[in-house]
Design a protein around this motif. Structure first.
Motif, mmCIF file in Angstrom:
data_model
loop_
_atom_site.group_PDB
_atom_site.id
_atom_site.type_symbol
_atom_site.label_atom_id
_atom_site.label_comp_id
_atom_site.label_asym_id
_atom_site.label_seq_id
_atom_site.Cartn_x
_atom_site.Cartn_y
_atom_site.Cartn_z
ATOM 1 N N SER A 8 0.793 -1.210 0.101
ATOM 2 C CA SER A 8 -0.188 -0.124 -0.076
ATOM 3 C C SER A 8 0.979 1.305 -0.049
ATOM 4 O O SER A 8 0.551 2.423 0.427
ATOM 5 C CB SER A 8 -0.802 -0.087 1.243
ATOM 6 N N GLN A 12 3.052 2.112 -5.066
ATOM 7 C CA GLN A 12 2.237 0.838 -5.684
ATOM 8 C C GLN A 12 0.832 1.246 -5.978
ATOM 9 O O GLN A 12 0.041 0.783 -6.847
ATOM 10 C CB GLN A 12 2.557 -0.281 -4.720
ATOM 11 N N LEU A 13 0.279 2.204 -4.957
ATOM 12 C CA LEU A 13 -1.100 2.574 -5.276
ATOM 13 C C LEU A 13 -1.252 3.456 -6.757
ATOM 14 O O LEU A 13 -2.201 3.406 -7.090
ATOM 15 C CB LEU A 13 -1.579 3.546 -4.000
ATOM 16 N N ALA A 16 -2.105 0.784 -9.164
ATOM 17 C CA ALA A 16 -3.621 0.311 -8.893
ATOM 18 C C ALA A 16 -4.438 1.409 -9.635
ATOM 19 O O ALA A 16 -5.189 0.944 -10.080
ATOM 20 C CB ALA A 16 -3.581 0.015 -7.402
ATOM 21 N N VAL A 167 -4.218 -5.136 -3.709
ATOM 22 C CA VAL A 167 -3.298 -4.234 -2.863
ATOM 23 C C VAL A 167 -3.329 -4.893 -1.572
ATOM 24 O O VAL A 167 -4.689 -5.073 -0.883
ATOM 25 C CB VAL A 167 -3.988 -2.754 -2.889
#
Ligand code: AMP
Ligand code: MG
Length: 337
Positions: A8, A12-13, A16, A167
């Motif tokens: 998270s 990485q978000l 996403a 996630v």
């Protein structure tokens, strides 16, 4: 397809968020359960949710927003009571059904003219909505009919290979889906699906709160469901679940008389000492039961249970939500002893 397992972190978000913007699916942590997220305004993306879950097309999706002020972008004629409820419960585990506008396609609302709106409090879900700049449709990220996922690993098990990413945001804090309400008039709410926000809590804001009959009762044939999800068998592991209402002594005797090769019991923490048959426990109070129930139902499959006797929880407060999920998992099979 390879399913990315993301942490998270902001970086990485971003990945996403790009997946959401490009019309693909992401498993997302929320404070209730893990969601299977897609851009709610993109018909093709939403169609992928129904396909991945095997979800009936008339079962509407909840649309998640970063702030309740955005609700006016996707709905119309928002009653004053909705604003008052939002003031008290948003962000949090409350979904309000409101008249939708044309920015929410019919596929998202299961063909209805209304849409469920929720503002999640989980910081990862919140950030993902902000980064994607989209309203996110997100039902629970399980195969339709199976218990909802409360960890990223559960989502991987159900959706791995079928969606672009999951996630990881740790274990879901609440463990059961949001409370869904309809607003009947300027002082009355109707609970369509019970959750962590209880009737008592809603009464702090509404002068009247109706608990829909379908929450504890099976629909009669031909009766229409105010909340379409309530008409399906749901939350169910492979094992046959039977709810048993009664004192521990009577429960224990009943299990003894009805043992099969792979019978398990799902009992309260305080029941475990000296319990003579195979069991798992699911907490001591309603909040713990809510948090643990779905995980335990999945574990019962892992151990190969074929029949499970569950000590019925108290249907008070948050317990009503626990009871509601269990009675559906049991296909309304309740033994009173
Ligand atoms: P899930 O996405 O699995 O948490 O399920 C969402 C549930 O919320 C649905 O199954 C419905 O029961 C309820 N719901 C969502 N949108 C509406 C709506 N527009 N009207 C009534 N119930 C809704
Ligand atoms: Mg669900």
């Amino acid at each position: 397809m390879e399913t990315l397992f993301l942490d998270s972190s902001e970086k990485q978000l971003e990945i996403a968020a790009e997946i959401i913007r490009s019309g693909r699916l992401v498993g997302i942590p929320t404070e209730t359960v893990y969601g299977l997220g897609a851009d709610a305004s993109n018909e093709a993306a939403v169609a992928k949710i129904f396909e991945a879950k095997g979800r009936p097309a008339d079962n509407p999706l909840i649309v998640h927003l970063a702030d309740f002020s955005q609700a006016a972008d996707y709905t119309h004629d928002i009653p004053q009571l909705a604003y008052a409820l939002a003031e008290r419960f948003c962000p949090g585990p409350l979904t309000m059904v409101l008249p939708k506008n044309e920015r929410i396609p019919k596929i998202t609302s299961g063909g209805l003219d209304t849409v469920g709106i929720r503002v999640p409090s989980h910081p990862v879900m919140h950030r993902l909505i902000e980064l994607s700049g989209r309203p996110i449709a997100a039902p629970s990220a399980n195969i339709s009919g199976y218990p909802s996922p409360t960890s990223a690993q559960h989502v991987m098990r159900d959706m791995g290979g079928k969606i672009a990413a999951v996630v990881d945001g740790g274990q879901s804090e609440i463990g059961l889906e949001s409370t869904v309400i309809a607003i009947e008039n300027e002082n009355t709410a109707r609970i369509l699906r019970p959750g962590y926000v209880t009737r008592e809590m809603l009464l702090e804001v509404c002068s009247k709160v109706i608990v829909d009959r379908a929450i504890l009762n099976e629909l009669e044939s031909g009766e229409t469901a105010a909340s379409p999800g309530m008409k399906y068998k749901h939350y169910s592991p492979r094992a046959d679940i039977v709810m048993v209402e009664g004192e521990l002594r009577a429960f224990t005797d009943y299990v003894g008389e009805n043992l099969t090769d792979n019978t398990y019991s799902l009992i309260f923490d305080g029941d475990a000492q000296g319990f003579p048959y195979r069991y798992l426990t699911y907490g001591a109070d309603s909040a713990a039961q809510a948090r643990l129930l779905f995980q335990r139902l999945r574990e019962l499959d892992d151990v190969g249970a074929d029949k499970v006797f569950v000590r019925a929880p108290s249907p008070e407060g948050v317990g009503l939500a626990v009871y509601n999920r269990l009675i559906r998992a049991a296909g309304f099979e309740v033994i009173r002893i």
